[in-house]
Design an enzyme around this catalytic site. Structure first.
Site, PDB file in Angstrom:
ATOM      1  N   LYS A  36       4.294  -6.677  24.406  1.00  0.00           N
ATOM      2  CA  LYS A  36       5.224  -5.754  25.077  1.00  0.00           C
ATOM      3  C   LYS A  36       6.381  -5.317  24.188  1.00  0.00           C
ATOM      4  CE  LYS A  36       8.146  -9.256  27.152  1.00  0.00           C
ATOM      5  NZ  LYS A  36       8.228 -10.261  28.187  1.00  0.00           N
ATOM      6  N   ARG A 131      13.387 -16.354  38.239  1.00  0.00           N
ATOM      7  CA  ARG A 131      12.792 -15.026  38.280  1.00  0.00           C
ATOM      8  C   ARG A 131      11.540 -15.190  39.131  1.00  0.00           C
ATOM      9  NH1 ARG A 131      11.259 -11.563  32.928  1.00  0.00           N
ATOM     10  NH2 ARG A 131       9.425 -12.882  33.007  1.00  0.00           N
TER      11      ARG A 131
HETATM   12  C1  LIG Z   1       8.153 -11.448  27.381  1.00  0.00           C
HETATM   13  C2  LIG Z   1       7.495 -12.638  27.892  1.00  0.00           C
HETATM   14  C3  LIG Z   1       7.118 -13.659  27.012  1.00  0.00           C
HETATM   15  C4  LIG Z   1       7.420 -13.625  25.529  1.00  0.00           C
HETATM   16  O1  LIG Z   1       8.792 -13.890  25.331  1.00  0.00           O
HETATM   17  P1  LIG Z   1       9.469 -13.943  23.883  1.00  0.00           P
HETATM   18  O2  LIG Z   1      10.695 -14.750  24.107  1.00  0.00           O
HETATM   19  O3  LIG Z   1       9.757 -12.550  23.474  1.00  0.00           O
HETATM   20  O4  LIG Z   1       8.544 -14.631  22.949  1.00  0.00           O
HETATM   21  C5  LIG Z   1       6.432 -14.748  27.552  1.00  0.00           C
HETATM   22  N1  LIG Z   1       6.161 -14.819  28.878  1.00  0.00           N
HETATM   23  C6  LIG Z   1       6.526 -13.851  29.745  1.00  0.00           C
HETATM   24  C7  LIG Z   1       6.182 -13.997  31.190  1.00  0.00           C
HETATM   25  C8  LIG Z   1       7.208 -12.737  29.293  1.00  0.00           C
HETATM   26  O5  LIG Z   1       7.575 -11.795  30.170  1.00  0.00           O
END
Ligand SMILES: *Cc1c(COP(=O)(O)O)cnc(C)c1O
Length: 362
Positions: A36, A131
């Site tokens: 993402k 969340r």
């Molecule tokens: C964005 C996201 C991650 C990755 O997080 P980073 O800290 O950027 O590595 C992992 N799990 C979920 C559910 C996320 O939304």
């Protein structure tokens, strides 16, 4: 080349992916590469595959659709809790999804069963970040929730997320609680739930320190791989490349102007009331990049002596008085020169999703 552009260094991203895959692999943990950060770019997904990741994960179904269409062989995981309106498409595009609503899980099951496919679901647990996720009190109903599944959905394990809504950091304590929720669910559902998935980058520290409970066997990572940073813990990750990405913009005007405006000051375009320190006449470079493309206080100029003054939708103003005296280019900055910045996470997201910023892999 068209500017602004975000340039991704393939070798550095691949090396970061390999380093993380190796370190996690030594603790028995599979890495799922989160796409993402670059809007689900299939070129990033391909690098993750080369780096040894076990799958790709994204919070947007559209991004996973793009990756699916690119023909990448890795399994795909949807991380954002699915909308009911997405389930049909989810059943086609994703192998795994993180879910927290029993009714939605049952609907997905019915859709998948009708289509004759089985998709894995990881039950998202809220261990305190507040969340998404099941709250522990709900777990006593698990047997009722999932007793009538028709084989379209396989409950494969549990997952949790840290440092997103409240900044909660992973700890031995909350990770062990996650493992205990998995164990309770196994008992009440009467089946094996082999996967325990954690995210994101902040979990790497626990693995480095050897404190990850051995039952945890999956991690979802984005920021660390792309930026070599862990914003949640506030650290630069020493063993990862931190300059794999750069945003490059072009200078459109260079003039010496006063550092304080003349006249009454109202709100600027973005609703802030700026304040000024009189530093006399300064050389200001105006760049063809703005708040529509990046988050201006989340980019770091790569040339020393450059200081970002402010930005509006389409322009960024940098004070280059000192940079010029360090002479980065002959005679200092002039129109047509480019200036490079290192993006932090919010600026990377903004640039990746701005249709005005090209993304190049080199
Ligand atoms: C964005 C996201 C991650 C990755 O997080 P980073 O800290 O950027 O590595 C992992 N799990 C979920 C559910 C996320 O939304």
């Amino acid at each position: 080349m068209r500017y602004p552009v975000m340039v991704i260094n393939r070798d550095k991203v691949r090396r970061n992916a390999q380093t993380v895959a190796d370190m996690c692999g030594r603790s028995g943990i599979d890495v799922w590469g989160v796409t993402k950060g670059l809007a689900g770019d299939p070129r990033l997904a391909a690098l993750y595959a080369e780096g040894g990741f076990k799958g790709v994960a994204d919070s947007r179904l559209r991004n996973l659709e793009k990756i699916s269409e690119s023909g990448l062989g890795l399994p795909r995981q949807l991380m954002r809790i699915a909308m009911r309106s997405e389930l049909e498409s989810l059943s086609r595009v994703c192998d795994v999804s993180l879910q927290s609503e029993p009714e939605i899980i049952r609907s997905l099951d019915a859709i998948c069963a009708r289509r004759g496919v089985t998709r894995q679901v990881l039950l998202m647990m809220d261990v305190g970040d507040l969340r998404e996720g099941f709250w522990p009190l709900e777990l006593s109903h698990a047997a009722d929730y999932f007793s009538a599944l028709e084989g379209g959905v396989e409950i494969a394990g549990v997952a949790t997320n840290f440092a997103c809504a409240s900044g909660l950091l992973p700890s031995r304590d909350n990770l062990e609680r996650l493992v205990s929720y998995r164990d309770m669910l196994q008992d009440s559902l009467g089946c094996e739930l082999p996967v325990i998935s954690v995210g994101g980058t902040c979990c790497l520290k626990i693995i480095e320190e050897g404190l990850m409970p051995r039952q945890v066997n999956q991690i979802r990572v984005c920021e660390g791989i792309l930026l070599g940073m862990d914003t949640a813990s506030g650290r630069e990750i020493p063993y990862l490349e931190r300059d794999a990405l750069a945003i490059i913009a072009e200078v459109v005007e260079c003039k010496r102007k006063p550092s304080v405006p003349s006249g009454e000051i109202g709100m600027m375009a973005f609703g802030e009331k700026p304040s000024f320190v009189d530093k006399g006449m300064r050389k200001r470079a105006l760049l063809g990049i703005g708040r529509q493309d990046v988050n201006v206080d989340r980019i770091i100029p790569l040339d020393s002596g450059v200081r970002i003054v402010t930005a509006s939708s389409d322009h960024l103003i940098a004070d280059v008085t000192e940079a010029d005296s360090m002479s980065h280019s002959e005679g200092g900055y002039k129109p047509g020169d480019t200036m490079s910045f290192r993006p932090l996470y919010p600026a990377m997201l903004a640039a990746a999703t701005s249709e005005y910023v090209d993304v190049i892999f080199e």
